[in-house]
Write an enzyme that holds these catalytic residues in place. Structure first.
Site, PDB file in Angstrom:
ATOM      1  N   THR A 184       0.862  -1.186   0.000  1.00 46.83           N
ATOM      2  CA  THR A 184       0.000   0.000   0.000  1.00 46.83           C
ATOM      3  C   THR A 184       0.896   1.233   0.000  1.00 46.83           C
ATOM      4  OG1 THR A 184      -0.029  -0.001   2.390  1.00 46.83           O
ATOM      5  CG2 THR A 184      -1.837  -1.129   1.289  1.00 46.83           C
ATOM      6  N   GLU A 329      -5.925  -3.369  -0.858  1.00 48.24           N
ATOM      7  CA  GLU A 329      -6.335  -4.448   0.051  1.00 48.24           C
ATOM      8  C   GLU A 329      -7.506  -5.256  -0.492  1.00 48.24           C
ATOM      9  OE1 GLU A 329      -5.415  -1.448   0.930  1.00 48.24           O
ATOM     10  OE2 GLU A 329      -4.507  -1.402   2.920  1.00 48.24           O
ATOM     11  N   LYS A 438     -14.030  18.540  10.179  1.00 51.08           N
ATOM     12  CA  LYS A 438     -14.967  18.600  11.296  1.00 51.08           C
ATOM     13  C   LYS A 438     -15.183  20.047  11.690  1.00 51.08           C
ATOM     14  CE  LYS A 438     -13.650  13.996  12.580  1.00 51.08           C
ATOM     15  NZ  LYS A 438     -12.269  13.823  12.058  1.00 51.08           N
TER      16      LYS A 438
HETATM   17  P1  ADP Z   1      -3.959   3.242  -4.214  1.00 50.29           P
HETATM   18  O1  ADP Z   1      -3.124   2.081  -4.494  1.00 50.29           O
HETATM   19  O2  ADP Z   1      -4.946   3.701  -5.239  1.00 50.29           O
HETATM   20  O3  ADP Z   1      -3.316   4.371  -3.469  1.00 50.29           O
HETATM   21  P2  ADP Z   1      -5.219   2.615  -1.944  1.00 50.29           P
HETATM   22  O4  ADP Z   1      -5.577   1.242  -1.654  1.00 50.29           O
HETATM   23  O5  ADP Z   1      -4.178   3.300  -1.156  1.00 50.29           O
HETATM   24  O6  ADP Z   1      -4.938   2.557  -3.389  1.00 50.29           O
HETATM   25  O7  ADP Z   1      -6.428   3.592  -1.996  1.00 50.29           O
HETATM   26  C1  ADP Z   1      -7.707   3.167  -1.791  1.00 50.29           C
HETATM   27  C2  ADP Z   1      -8.532   4.345  -1.424  1.00 50.29           C
HETATM   28  O8  ADP Z   1      -8.718   5.203  -2.537  1.00 50.29           O
HETATM   29  C3  ADP Z   1      -9.911   3.989  -1.001  1.00 50.29           C
HETATM   30  O9  ADP Z   1      -9.947   3.521   0.315  1.00 50.29           O
HETATM   31  C4  ADP Z   1     -10.630   5.311  -1.198  1.00 50.29           C
HETATM   32  O10 ADP Z   1     -10.383   6.205  -0.140  1.00 50.29           O
HETATM   33  C5  ADP Z   1      -9.959   5.869  -2.424  1.00 50.29           C
HETATM   34  N1  ADP Z   1     -10.790   5.613  -3.592  1.00 50.29           N
HETATM   35  C6  ADP Z   1     -10.653   4.637  -4.501  1.00 50.29           C
HETATM   36  N2  ADP Z   1     -11.601   4.727  -5.443  1.00 50.29           N
HETATM   37  C7  ADP Z   1     -12.375   5.789  -5.127  1.00 50.29           C
HETATM   38  C8  ADP Z   1     -13.533   6.397  -5.706  1.00 50.29           C
HETATM   39  N3  ADP Z   1     -14.090   5.954  -6.820  1.00 50.29           N
HETATM   40  N4  ADP Z   1     -14.054   7.460  -5.057  1.00 50.29           N
HETATM   41  C9  ADP Z   1     -13.503   7.935  -3.931  1.00 50.29           C
HETATM   42  N5  ADP Z   1     -12.427   7.412  -3.349  1.00 50.29           N
HETATM   43  C10 ADP Z   1     -11.856   6.356  -3.936  1.00 50.29           C
END
Ligand code: ADP
Length: 541
Positions: A184, A329, A438
């Protein structure tokens, strides 16, 4: 007692075996770092992947060990992927956009034994090699003619595999054996590894191919612009083999002219990328003209998709946007914004309301939202809470047990997202739990504000963060980057937002900035922005 059907393990090499036998002539096209366009097909890719597997055996790699790749989307990267996991090793994709220290940490933590890498990264590897303590063999993904002058002790990919036979069988494994590893991004703390199994990858590919997911078939020409090191290119190299689709890849090229050219020239009907890529492409077309050929749908995920992007694709090019939500994940698919029959019957404008949501779960993904007390919240489209997921392609624990227990007693994994679920099953992300603002005890969604701001004339990209406020705790600060040559002011943006969002959500200040920081996977780097503006004094403070 078991049922009496056969035990046929779900192994990823079975996908490419199928492609070679039934879709052998179907093309795999790639632009490479050498500046070439390589036209191959599934039969050839299959044979060469077998040679990769044999070469790794010759190098002494054992099943279960990690072999890393630092590479763009090309035929060689696809062959390496199948070859590595096909001989039982684990294909560890490293994101080259990470910082040096992160790459060193990840490769050493994974104990990678071999590294396959592209020409682009020779200077990087020259710099990092002394710190990569477990890698014994550096394989440059090129042919002899392109081998550079370097002090590194390199193996040449084309020579390495030419010495091997394509006749060696794949390794038969338990379907729960590891096939891939992806860390990640780790915006805080060290990156953590997600180790996919053969079974999870095959099940995920089957779900991804479905009509209400990517609608892929042997007639599809698919173009994953999303890189293979970013959550497995959303599994497209697997789904393309499973369905026998034509696979189009642009190697190191992410520029709008190349993407547009490939879409048109290769008859692409499905292309996948993060929002920034598409914003760039549409801006390019706005300026220079030209069309998008046979493009029928774009799958967009990784960050929220602004409404303006969905409308522009529909209005100008007749292209349907499939919003995806997922994460490393989750292999990565969780939801897709394909309409259900009720929504499909609505007028386009109302349908787009739904397409701005993140979508509905594919079979195999269970979701629920919970409050701070851990109790499930209603699926009424209004209540929002922490989004929990479980399913056969969702992480059960991180590689080497990092981070300890990550699922609760019932197997739910906390995504770190805050969301609503409506009665039709549409999920909408309100925010990352870390990014929500917030204000006076109420929540403001930075995503909603950003999406609204991207619709303002001249705005190319927007980021909203909460900054400290003496009365309200936090108030939103909006940062916008203007399109080339456009004039954007605080007043013009606020005028656009007025009436589109609740009054008390209006940002307390708008700054027009030259650039916005991004993570290695193209998301806005909010941690950096919060740090940069932590002492910013809002005019309302
Ligand atoms: P990356 O490898 O893309 O960084 P992560 O697993 O770190 O992947 O990121 C996943 C996160 O990206 C999700 O938990 C969410 O917060 C955000 N995300 C993915 N797709 C979307 C979407 N369509 N709209 C909003 N947030 C998204």
């Amino acid at each position: 007692m078991h049922g009496t059907m056969q035990d046929w393990p779900l192994l990823v090499w079975k996908l490419i075996d199928h492609a070679a036998l039934y879709h052998g002539d179907r093309e795999v096209v790639a632009l490479t770092c050498e500046g070439e366009e390589v036209r191959s097909n599934w039969r050839t890719i299959h044979g060469r992947a077998r040679q990769v597997a044999a070469a790794l055996r010759t190098l002494g790699v054992q099943p279960g060990e990690r072999v890393a790749t630092l590479a763009w989307n090309t035929h060689r990267h696809v062959e390496s992927w199948y070859g590595i996991s096909g001989m039982g090793a684990v294909a560890h994709t490293i994101n080259p956009r990470l910082f040096d220290d992160q790459i060193v940490y990840i490769a050493n933590h994974a104990e990678d034994r071999v590294l396959f890498f592209d020409l682009t990264f020779v200077p990087m590897i020259e710099r990092l090699a002394p710190r990569l303590t477990t890698i014994e063999h550096f394989v440059l993904l090129t042919d002899r003619a392109h081998m550079p002058e370097t002090a590194l002790n390199l193996l040449c990919y084309e020579e390495l595999i030419a010495a091997e036979s394509a006749g060696d069988p794949w390794t038969v494994l338990d379907e729960f054996a590891p096939a891939g590893l992806c860390y990640t991004s780790g915006t805080t703390g060290n990156p953590k590894g997600v180790q996919y199994s053969h079974r999870s990858n095959v099940l995920h590919a089957m779900a991804a191919a479905m009509t209400d997911t990517f609608r892929m078939s042997a007639q599809t020409s698919v173009f994953p612009v999303v890189p293979m090191y970013h959550a497995n290119a959303w599994s497209i190299p697997y789904v393309a083999a499973l369905t026998g689709a034509k696979l189009v890849m642009a190697g190191p090229n992410f520029d709008a002219p190349t993407i547009q050219r490939m879409i048109v020239k290769e008859g692409v009907d499905l292309a996948l990328a993060v929002p920034t890529v598409w914003l760039g492409l549409l801006q390019h077309i706005e300026k220079h003209g030209g069309g998008l050929g046979r493009l029928d749908r774009t799958a967009i995920g990784g960050s929220a998709v602004p409404r303006a992007l969905i409308e522009q694709f529909a209005d100008l090019h007749g292209v349907t946007v499939l919003q995806l939500w997922g994460m490393t994940e989750m292999s990565p698919l969780g939801t897709v914004g394909t309409p259900c029959s009720t929504v499909a019957a609505l007028p386009l404008d109302r349908q787009i309301d739904y397409r701005t949501k993140q979508g509905r779960a594919t079979f195999g993904v269970e979701m629920k939202i919970v409050g701070d007390d851990g109790l499930e919240l209603p699926r009424d489209g209004r209540a929002f809470g922490r989004l929990l997921v479980r399913g056969p392609w969702i992480v059960g624990s991180y590689f080497k047990g990092d981070g300890g227990q990550v699922t609760d007693a019932e197997g739910w994994f906390d995504t770190g997202d805050v969301a609503t679920l409506d009665p039709g099953g549409y999920m909408q992300i309100v925010d990352r739990s870390k990014d929500v603002i917030k204000s006076g005890g109420e929540w403001i969604s930075s995503i909603d504000l950003e999406n609204a701001a991207v619709g303002a004339p001249g705005v190319a990209e927007a980021a909203v963060i909460g900054v400290p406020h003496p009365k309200w705790d936090e108030r939103p600060l909006l940062l916008v980057r203007a399109k080339d040559g456009a004039s954007v002011t605080k007043e013009s943006v606020l005028a656009h937002l007025d009436g589109k969002i609740a009054k008390w959500w209006l940002p307390d200040d708008v700054l027009v900035v030259a650039d916005l920081p991004h993570t290695a996977t193209g998301k806005l780097l909010k941690t950096a922005l919060r740090e940069q503006y932590k002492d910013y004094r809002l005019p309302t403070a």
